[in-house]
Structures are given as C-alpha cells and as structure tokens.
Write a protein that holds these residues in place. Structure first.
Motif, PDB file in Angstrom:
ATOM      1  N   PHE A  42      14.219  48.578  45.441  1.00 40.50           N
ATOM      2  CA  PHE A  42      13.543  49.400  44.674  1.00 40.50           C
ATOM      3  C   PHE A  42      13.524  49.043  43.342  1.00 40.50           C
ATOM      4  O   PHE A  42      12.505  49.577  42.412  1.00 40.50           O
ATOM      5  CB  PHE A  42      13.783  50.761  44.677  1.00 40.50           C
ATOM      6  CG  PHE A  42      13.755  51.312  46.102  1.00 40.50           C
ATOM      7  CD1 PHE A  42      12.910  50.983  47.127  1.00 40.50           C
ATOM      8  CD2 PHE A  42      14.492  52.254  46.830  1.00 40.50           C
ATOM      9  CE1 PHE A  42      12.818  51.521  48.478  1.00 40.50           C
ATOM     10  CE2 PHE A  42      14.645  52.952  47.932  1.00 40.50           C
ATOM     11  CZ  PHE A  42      13.774  52.246  48.883  1.00 40.50           C
ATOM     12  N   LYS A  45      10.186  48.751  40.720  1.00 42.46           N
ATOM     13  CA  LYS A  45       9.065  49.459  41.323  1.00 42.46           C
ATOM     14  C   LYS A  45       8.952  50.910  41.045  1.00 42.46           C
ATOM     15  O   LYS A  45       9.841  51.625  40.428  1.00 42.46           O
ATOM     16  CB  LYS A  45       9.532  49.358  42.914  1.00 42.46           C
ATOM     17  CG  LYS A  45       9.631  48.152  43.373  1.00 42.46           C
ATOM     18  CD  LYS A  45       8.478  47.356  43.944  1.00 42.46           C
ATOM     19  CE  LYS A  45       8.881  46.094  44.998  1.00 42.46           C
ATOM     20  NZ  LYS A  45       9.672  45.102  44.389  1.00 42.46           N
ATOM     21  N   ARG A  47       7.824  54.841  41.776  1.00 38.92           N
ATOM     22  CA  ARG A  47       8.288  55.836  42.907  1.00 38.92           C
ATOM     23  C   ARG A  47       7.190  55.604  43.832  1.00 38.92           C
ATOM     24  O   ARG A  47       7.664  55.553  45.158  1.00 38.92           O
ATOM     25  CB  ARG A  47       8.335  57.241  42.159  1.00 38.92           C
ATOM     26  CG  ARG A  47       8.925  58.153  43.313  1.00 38.92           C
ATOM     27  CD  ARG A  47      10.221  58.033  43.345  1.00 38.92           C
ATOM     28  NE  ARG A  47      10.924  58.499  42.224  1.00 38.92           N
ATOM     29  CZ  ARG A  47      12.211  58.022  41.719  1.00 38.92           C
ATOM     30  NH1 ARG A  47      12.927  57.595  42.788  1.00 38.92           N
ATOM     31  NH2 ARG A  47      12.590  58.403  40.670  1.00 38.92           N
ATOM     32  N   GLN A  50       7.909  52.527  45.835  1.00 39.80           N
ATOM     33  CA  GLN A  50       9.297  52.593  46.495  1.00 39.80           C
ATOM     34  C   GLN A  50       9.070  53.522  47.816  1.00 39.80           C
ATOM     35  O   GLN A  50       9.554  53.269  48.848  1.00 39.80           O
ATOM     36  CB  GLN A  50      10.191  53.428  45.826  1.00 39.80           C
ATOM     37  CG  GLN A  50      10.917  52.584  44.647  1.00 39.80           C
ATOM     38  CD  GLN A  50      11.699  53.549  43.790  1.00 39.80           C
ATOM     39  OE1 GLN A  50      12.327  54.557  43.995  1.00 39.80           O
ATOM     40  NE2 GLN A  50      11.785  53.110  42.499  1.00 39.80           N
ATOM     41  N   THR A  73      13.945  58.327  46.411  1.00 38.38           N
ATOM     42  CA  THR A  73      14.353  57.015  46.354  1.00 38.38           C
ATOM     43  C   THR A  73      15.003  56.633  45.207  1.00 38.38           C
ATOM     44  O   THR A  73      14.491  57.279  44.282  1.00 38.38           O
ATOM     45  CB  THR A  73      13.018  56.065  46.641  1.00 38.38           C
ATOM     46  OG1 THR A  73      12.053  56.640  45.742  1.00 38.38           O
ATOM     47  CG2 THR A  73      12.501  56.247  48.209  1.00 38.38           C
ATOM     48  N   VAL A  75      17.488  53.471  42.911  1.00 32.74           N
ATOM     49  CA  VAL A  75      18.053  52.275  42.868  1.00 32.74           C
ATOM     50  C   VAL A  75      19.860  52.531  42.701  1.00 32.74           C
ATOM     51  O   VAL A  75      20.042  53.631  42.111  1.00 32.74           O
ATOM     52  CB  VAL A  75      17.735  51.317  41.778  1.00 32.74           C
ATOM     53  CG1 VAL A  75      16.180  51.004  41.847  1.00 32.74           C
ATOM     54  CG2 VAL A  75      17.757  51.932  40.424  1.00 32.74           C
TER      55      VAL A  75
END
Length: 77
Positions: A42, A45, A47, A50, A73, A75
């Motif tokens: 992720f 990227k 949201r 993701q 989500t 990281v």
C-alpha cells in the motif's frame, strides 16, 4: 448466504501475500464485516487505490455474496 471471515481473509492474503488482516463482525450476523488490512504494497498509494487493491483481491464475491465490508488500510510502521 453469508461469507465467513476466514474466507475473506484467505482471499485478501492470496492477493496481498504480505498483508496482515484483522476481521470484525459488525452486526453479529456473519454478513457485515470490518477488515483492517496492513500491507507494505500500500505504500505510496492513495486510500482509494489501497481499497481497490483489497477489492481486487477479494474478486467476484465483492458486491455479490459479500456486500457489506468496511475497510481500514494502512502500511506497516
């Protein structure tokens, strides 16, 4: 027919092998889920991107048998 948390987790991990997935049943009915997905893939990227990655990993059941999935989500730290 409801989709079990273990099946949702399996699909996400197949599509995002490094992911850590935590599932929570929002309504106690095995039909309304919240998933927290942490994955290095992720990084960098948005949201939206993701979430699209998670939906792609789930595939056909998304919007069909699985119609209620709240996503968070992140990281890894």
């Amino acid at each position: 027919m409801a989709m079990e948390a273990t099946e949702i987790e399996r699909l996400i991990r197949e599509g995002l092998p490094d992911a850590t997935v935590t599932m929570r049943d929002l309504a106690g009915d095995n039909n309304h889920w919240h998933a927290t997905v942490v994955s290095e893939s992720f990084r960098g990227k948005s949201r939206v991107q993701q979430h699209q990655m998670v939906y792609a990993a789930i595939g056909a059941p998304m919007g069909g048998i699985l119609h209620a999935l709240a996503l968070q989500t992140n990281v890894p730290d």
